[in-house]
Design an enzyme around this catalytic site. Structure first.
Site, PDB file in Angstrom:
ATOM      1  CD1 TRP A 200      -2.693   1.730   0.687  1.00 59.26           C
ATOM      2  CD2 TRP A 200      -1.230   2.388   2.254  1.00 59.26           C
ATOM      3  NE1 TRP A 200      -3.013   3.012   1.053  1.00 59.26           N
ATOM      4  CE2 TRP A 200      -2.136   3.450   2.018  1.00 59.26           C
ATOM      5  CE3 TRP A 200      -0.210   2.572   3.190  1.00 59.26           C
ATOM      6  CZ2 TRP A 200      -2.067   4.666   2.690  1.00 59.26           C
ATOM      7  CZ3 TRP A 200      -0.140   3.790   3.874  1.00 59.26           C
ATOM      8  CH2 TRP A 200      -1.065   4.814   3.617  1.00 59.26           C
ATOM      9  CG  ASP A 367     -12.359  10.624  -1.728  1.00 61.11           C
ATOM     10  OD1 ASP A 367     -12.415   9.654  -0.951  1.00 61.11           O
ATOM     11  OD2 ASP A 367     -11.715  10.584  -2.792  1.00 61.11           O
ATOM     12  CG  ASP A 368     -15.088   7.340   2.508  1.00 53.80           C
ATOM     13  OD1 ASP A 368     -16.302   7.322   2.697  1.00 53.80           O
ATOM     14  OD2 ASP A 368     -14.292   6.510   2.984  1.00 53.80           O
ATOM     15  NE  ARG A 444     -10.307   2.961   5.104  1.00 54.25           N
ATOM     16  CZ  ARG A 444     -10.772   3.926   4.331  1.00 54.25           C
ATOM     17  NH1 ARG A 444     -11.668   3.671   3.421  1.00 54.25           N
ATOM     18  NH2 ARG A 444     -10.313   5.144   4.437  1.00 54.25           N
ATOM     19  CD1 TRP A 478     -15.241   0.493  -7.896  1.00 54.59           C
ATOM     20  CD2 TRP A 478     -17.082   0.860  -9.080  1.00 54.59           C
ATOM     21  NE1 TRP A 478     -15.998  -0.648  -7.852  1.00 54.59           N
ATOM     22  CE2 TRP A 478     -17.134  -0.458  -8.578  1.00 54.59           C
ATOM     23  CE3 TRP A 478     -18.149   1.313  -9.880  1.00 54.59           C
ATOM     24  CZ2 TRP A 478     -18.199  -1.324  -8.848  1.00 54.59           C
ATOM     25  CZ3 TRP A 478     -19.197   0.446 -10.140  1.00 54.59           C
ATOM     26  CH2 TRP A 478     -19.227  -0.855  -9.624  1.00 54.59           C
ATOM     27  CG  ASP A 479     -11.517   3.574  -2.958  1.00 51.74           C
ATOM     28  OD1 ASP A 479     -10.679   2.693  -3.211  1.00 51.74           O
ATOM     29  OD2 ASP A 479     -11.284   4.548  -2.214  1.00 51.74           O
ATOM     30  CG  MET A 480     -12.398  -3.298  -4.200  1.00 59.48           C
ATOM     31  SD  MET A 480     -10.990  -4.244  -3.656  1.00 59.48           S
ATOM     32  CE  MET A 480     -11.588  -5.890  -3.889  1.00 59.48           C
ATOM     33  CB  CYS A 527      -9.630   4.257  -6.610  1.00 55.91           C
ATOM     34  SG  CYS A 527      -8.829   4.601  -5.042  1.00 55.91           S
ATOM     35  CG  ASP A 549      -4.503   5.862  -0.929  1.00 56.29           C
ATOM     36  OD1 ASP A 549      -5.126   6.389  -1.869  1.00 56.29           O
ATOM     37  OD2 ASP A 549      -5.035   5.084  -0.121  1.00 56.29           O
TER      38      ASP A 549
HETATM   39  C1  GLA Z   1      -8.902   4.950  -0.441  1.00 50.93           C
HETATM   40  C2  GLA Z   1      -8.538   5.824  -1.623  1.00 50.93           C
HETATM   41  C3  GLA Z   1      -8.390   7.248  -1.169  1.00 50.93           C
HETATM   42  C4  GLA Z   1      -9.661   7.708  -0.527  1.00 50.93           C
HETATM   43  C5  GLA Z   1     -10.029   6.792   0.620  1.00 50.93           C
HETATM   44  C6  GLA Z   1     -11.399   7.123   1.167  1.00 50.93           C
HETATM   45  O1  GLA Z   1      -7.841   4.842   0.442  1.00 50.93           O
HETATM   46  O2  GLA Z   1      -7.387   5.369  -2.248  1.00 50.93           O
HETATM   47  O3  GLA Z   1      -8.056   8.068  -2.256  1.00 50.93           O
HETATM   48  O4  GLA Z   1     -10.685   7.752  -1.488  1.00 50.93           O
HETATM   49  O5  GLA Z   1     -10.050   5.437   0.204  1.00 50.93           O
HETATM   50  O6  GLA Z   1     -11.777   6.286   2.191  1.00 50.93           O
END
Ligand code: GLA
Length: 741
Positions: A200, A367-368, A444, A478-480, A527, A549
Site C-alpha cells: 500500500w 470523496d468518502d 478497515r 470507484w474505490d475498493m 481505485c 495513495d
Molecule cells: C482509499 C482511496 C483514497 C480515498 C479513501 C477514502 O484509500 O485510495 O483516495 O478515497 O479510500 O476512504
C-alpha cells in the site's frame, strides 16, 4: 499483419509488424508444438527443425515406447496434466471418477478478421482491418472436453492476445481446477525476470533478477490484482536494457487472483504459464457448458524494455480503453480527501470549489464521507443515501452551486463493500462474504459484499444509479478498500464455492459495465486503496486509475515510472497535494509536485483555501500548463531516459507529441550532490535531420514557456545527448519543451 496456415507443413504463422509466432501440428495424434516467437520472419523455411522432433526421444508415432520422455520435453503450445509432462500444466480437470488427467490435441481451426468479445470479461478489441484471430480447437476425447485456443494479432502493434475457452462437449460433470490463459515454451536464454512488486502507498516497483532452474512466479490470492504483486512478467535476455536486447512481456487482462510463472527445466527450456491462480479455484462445468479464461497479452521486443512499453501503450490506447475520455481532455479536478478526510459539510466543499474555480480548476470531487452516517471509516458502507445533515440542501443543491461556479462535479463510491454498522448489513447479514460458523475477518472495519449474487449487485447499482441520476454528476471514483477473505457465498452450493473468487470478479465487471452503459459520458476513475487494482482489466471500464495513495512527488517518481513501463501516462491518476506530505512527511517544492502530476491525469488533492500565497499564485500557471500540454501527454509517445530507481539521483523521461513538432523532457533531481557535473541524457524518437529550439516551462512571471536561447540538432540530441544542469537544492524539477524548427 496476418495469420497464415501453411497447410503442407501444418504450421501456423502469426505476424505482427515486427514479430512472428510459429506453431506446428505434429504427429498423427495432433500434438500442437511451439516453434518460435521473436523477430519477424518473412520466410519461415526451416523453422520446423527448432521443434527437435528429428532427435530423440522422437514423437510417439515413431517411438511409442518412450512416449513419456516425449511428453516431458516437447514444447507444448498448451501443456497437459498427468500424462507424462512433469513441467507446469496449463489445465487440470477432475472427472466424475475423481481422476484429473488432461491431454489436448488438435481438432480443427478457424482464422477470421476481427476479434470476438470474451463473455463477461474485459478484452482487447479491434475492427476487422485492425486485428485477425486464429482459434485452434483442441480436444480430450476421453473427457469430452474441448479447448479453443485463441490468438489475436494486431496490425499496428507488436502484441498477441491469447485466451482459452473450454467447452464440455460430453455428458459428465467436469471440475476445472486449473485453466491458464496461455503457455509458452522456449529455450532459456539465461533470462532475467522483470516484475513489479509493492505494498500500500508503495505500489509497483520494478525488480529484475535472473531466473534459474525451478519455478519463479508472481501471484496473488487477495481477490484483486493487489498492491503487492502485479499481473505482469517480462523475460529479458541478459544485458537487455531500455533500448536494446530481447524482452518478452506477459500481461494479464484480469483483476482478480492470478498466477504468472516461469519454469526452467532439466533441458534448459523455459515454460511460462499465465492466468487465473489455480489455488482456491474450481469451476464446475456441466455437459454443454463453457468457461472463458481471461486474456493475456504477449509482446516481444528486440528493442529492449522501451520497445515493449511502446507496444503495450499502443495496444491499450488503441484496443482496450473504451471511454469517451480516451482522446479527450480530462477536467482538472480537486479532490477533498486529503483536504478534509471525513470532516466536511457543504460549506467547506463550496469554499474549496470557489477558490478552485478562481484558480482554473475544473471539477470538484467529493470523496468518502457523504453518505449514511459515514463520519469515519467504521460505518455506513452499503447505505448510499446522501447525508443531508452534512450536505444541507442535499446533493442536487450542492451540485447546482458547484456547476454555477463553472465547475463539474464528481463523487466517490465503494460499491463492493459493506460495514457491519449499516442498514444494509442489518437487513442482509448474509450478503457479506463469510464461511458458515466463522466470523469473517474485518479489514478497515468492513466486509466484502458477495457480488457474485445478482440481487446484491442490483441493490447496490440501483442505489448508485439513484444518486447519479439525482444531480449533474460527471465523474465517479470507484474505490475498493480491502482484499477478499472468508470466501463463502450463502447463495452457492458446496460444489460451486470454488468459483467464488472468479464469480466475484465477473460480478464487479458486470457492475462496471452497467455503470458505463447507463452513463456513457461519465468519467470513471478506478481505485483500490490507491493502486491496488491497477490492471489492464480495469482500463477497459475506466480510462484512468488512481495510482497510489502516496502523493509525495518523490515517491511518485518511482511509482509512475514503473506504472508507465506498461500503461500510457493518461491512465495514471496523479494529484498535487500539500506538504509535509500526508504519507511520508516530506517537503517538496510546489513546482515539482505540479510537474510530477502533469505526467498523469493532473489534479489537486488539498485544501486550496489554506494554501500559502506563493503556492496559490502558482496554481493558475500549473493549470495553464495542463491546458497547454494535456493532449501531448495523453497522446504522445513515452520514452524512459534515466531512472531514479536505478541511478539513485535523478529521474528523466520524454514524451514526444504525435505530430513530431514538440516534445517534453521531464527532469527531476531528487538529491543534489556537491562537486558533480551536469547530466547528459540521450533523447529518443526525434527527427535526426531536424533542429530543435530548447525552451523551458516556467512557473515564474511572464511566458509559460521561455526560450533558453539553446538549439540543437536531432542527431546531437539523440546520439550525443541533452545536457541537464544540476539544480540548486533537493527535489527540484524542470520540464523542457523542445520545438522542431
Ligand atoms: C482509499 C482511496 C483514497 C480515498 C479513501 C477514502 O484509500 O485510495 O483516495 O478515497 O479510500 O476512504
Amino acid at each position: 499483419m496476418g495469420i497464415t496456415y501453411l497447410e503442407q507443413k501444418k504450421i501456423f504463422k502469426l505476424d505482427t509488424p515486427n514479430t512472428t509466432y510459429l506453431m506446428e501440428i505434429v504427429d498423427a495424434e495432433g500434438f500442437l508444438g511451439h516453434i518460435y516467437y521473436g523477430r519477424r520472419l518473412e520466410d519461415a523455411e526451416g523453422a520446423e527443425e527448432l521443434l527437435r522432433t528429428l532427435e530423440g526421444p522422437f514423437t510417439p508415432e515413431t517411438n511409442s515406447r518412450d512416449r513419456s520422455s516425449f511428453m516431458d520435453c516437447f514444447p507444448w503450445e498448451y501443456s497437459s496434466h498427468g500424462v507424462g509432462d512433469f513441467r507446469e500444466s496449463s489445465v487440470r480437470v477432475k472427472d466424475e471418477n475423481g481422476c484429473s488427467a488432461v491431454m489436448l490435441t488438435y481438432l480443427s481451426h478457424e482464422i477470421y478478421e476481427g476479434k470476438r468479445p470474451l463473455e463477461g470479461l474485459p478484452a482487447t478489441f479491434g475492427k476487422q482491418d485492425q486485428v485477425q484471430t486464429l482459434e485452434i480447437t483442441c480436444e480430450d476425447k476421453c473427457l469430452g472436453l474441448r479447448a479453443v485456443l485463441s490468438y489475436s494479432v494486431f496490425e499496428d502493434t507488436d502484441a498477441i492476445a491469447r485466451s482459452v475457452r473450454f467447452e464440455n462437449a460430453g455428458r459428465q460433470v467436469l471440475s476445472l481446477e486449473k485453466a491458464m490463459s496461455c503457455c509458452l515454451d522456449m529455450d532459456n536464454r539465461n533470462f532475467d525476470a522483470i516484475t513489479l512488486h509493492g505494498s500500500w502507498a508503495r505500489e509497483r516497483r520494478i525488480e529484475r533478477k535472473p531466473i534459474g532452474h525451478g519455478r519463479f512466479s508472481v501471484s496473488t490470492l487477495r481477490g484483486e490484482t493487489s498492491h503487492q504483486e502485479h499481473c505482469f512478467l517480462a523475460l529479458a535476455a541478459p544485458g537487455a536494457n531500455q533500448d536494446q536486447g530481447e524482452v518478452y512481456g506477459f500481461h494479464l487482462v484480469y483483476s482478480g487472483n492470478f498466477l504468472i510463472q516461469a519454469e526452467v527445466n532439466q533441458f534448459d527450456s523455459v515454460r511460462v504459464v499465465a492466468g487465473i491462480n489455480p489455488e482456491d479455484f474450481c469451476w464446475r462445468l456441466g455437459g454443454g457448458e463453457s468457461f472463458q479464461t481471461p486474456e493475456v497479452i504477449l509482446t516481444y521486443s528486440a528493442q529492449g524494455i522501451g520497445g515493449m512499453t511502446n507496444s503495450l501503450h499502443k495496444l491499450y490506447r488503441n484496443h482496450l480503453i473504451r471511454s469517451p475520455y480516451l482522446h479527450k481532455k480530462r477536467p482538472i479536478l480537486i479532490n477533498n480527501w486529503e483536504a478534509t478526510y471525513f470532516d466536511f459539510d457543504e460549506k467547506k466543499l463550496l469554499d474549496i470549489a470557489k477558490e478552485s474555480a478562481a484558480l482554473g480548476i475544473e471539477m470538484l470531487v467529493m470523496d468518502d464521507g457523504w453518505f449514511g452516517n459515514r463520519y469515519d471509516d467504521n460505518r455506513a458502507l452499503g447505505d448510499w443515501k446522501v447525508n443531508e445533515k452534512k450536505l444541507k440542501g442535499g446533493l442536487g443543491r450542492l451540485v447546482e452551486q458547484v456547476n454555477a461556479l463553472g465547475m463539474k462535479f464528481g463523487i466517490w463510491f465503494e460499491p463492493e463493500m459493506i460495514s457491519e454498522e449499516s442498514a444494509l448489513y442489518r437487513q442482509h447479514p448474509d450478503w457479506a462474504l463469510a464461511v458458515p460458523g466463522r466470523k469473517p475477518t474485518l479489514s478497515r472495519n468492513q466486509y466484502v459484499l458477495d457480488i457474485s449474487r445478482r440481487e446484491v449487485r442490483d441493490c447496490i447499482m440501483e442505489q448508485v444509479f439513484a444518486v447519479l441520476h439525482s444531480a449533474n454528476i460527471e465523474y465517479v471514483k470507484w474505490d475498493m478498500n480491502r482484499p477478499l477473505t472468508d470466501l463463502g457465498s450463502a447463495a452457492l452450493p458446496a460444489d460451486r464455492q470454488g468459483e467464488l473468487y472468479h464469480r466475484y470478479v465477473l460480478g464487479m465487471y458486470e457492475m462496471q459495465e452497467r455503470l458505463v452503459k447507463e452513463f456513457p459520458d461519465l468519467l470513471l476513475e478506478n481505485c483500490s486503496g490507491g493502486g491496488g487494482r491497477f490492471d489492464p482489466g480495469m482500463l477497459y471500464y475506466s480510462p484512468q486509475i488512481w495510482c497510489s495513495d502516496d502523493t509525495d512527488a518523490v515517491e511518485r517518481l518511482a511509482i509512475q515510472e514503473s506504472t508507465a513501463m506498461l500503461y500510457p501516462l493518461s491512465a495514471m491518476g496523479a494529484h498535487v497535494s500539500v506538504c509535509p506530505n500526508h504519507t511520508v512527511g516530506r517537503n517538496t517544492p510546489f513546482e515539482t509536485r505540479g510537474y510530477v502530476a502533469l505526467a498523469g491525469t493532473f489534479g489537486y488533492e488539498l485544501d486550496i483555501t489554506k494554501l500559502d500565497e506563493e503556492d496559490r499564485a502558482m496554481v493558475p500557471r500549473q493549470t495553464a500548463m495542463y491546458h497547454r500540454f494535456h493532449d501531448l501527454v495523453r497522446e504522445g509517445e513515452y520514452y524512459r531516459l534515466s531512472s531514479w530507481q536505478e541511478n539513485g539521483s535523478f529521474d528523466c523521461f520524454q514524451v514526444n507529441g504525435p505530430d513530431g513538432k514538440e516534445c517534453l523532457v521531464f527532469y527531476t533531481q531528487v538529491l543534489n550532490e556537491p562537486a558533480k557535473k551536469s547530466r547528459i541524457v540521450r533523447l529518443k524518437g526525434l527527427d535526426a535531420g531536424a533542429r530543435y529550439r530548447i525552451r523551458v516551462v516556467s512557473m515564474e512571471g511572464g511566458d509559460l514557456i521561455k526560450d533558453t536561447g539553446r538549439e540543437a540538432s536531432g542527431e546531437v540530441l539523440m546520439y550525443g545527448g541533452f545536457r541537464l544542469e544540476r539544480l540548486w537544492g533537493d527535489f527540484r524539477s524542470r520540464i523542457f519543451c523542445l520545438e522542431r524548427i
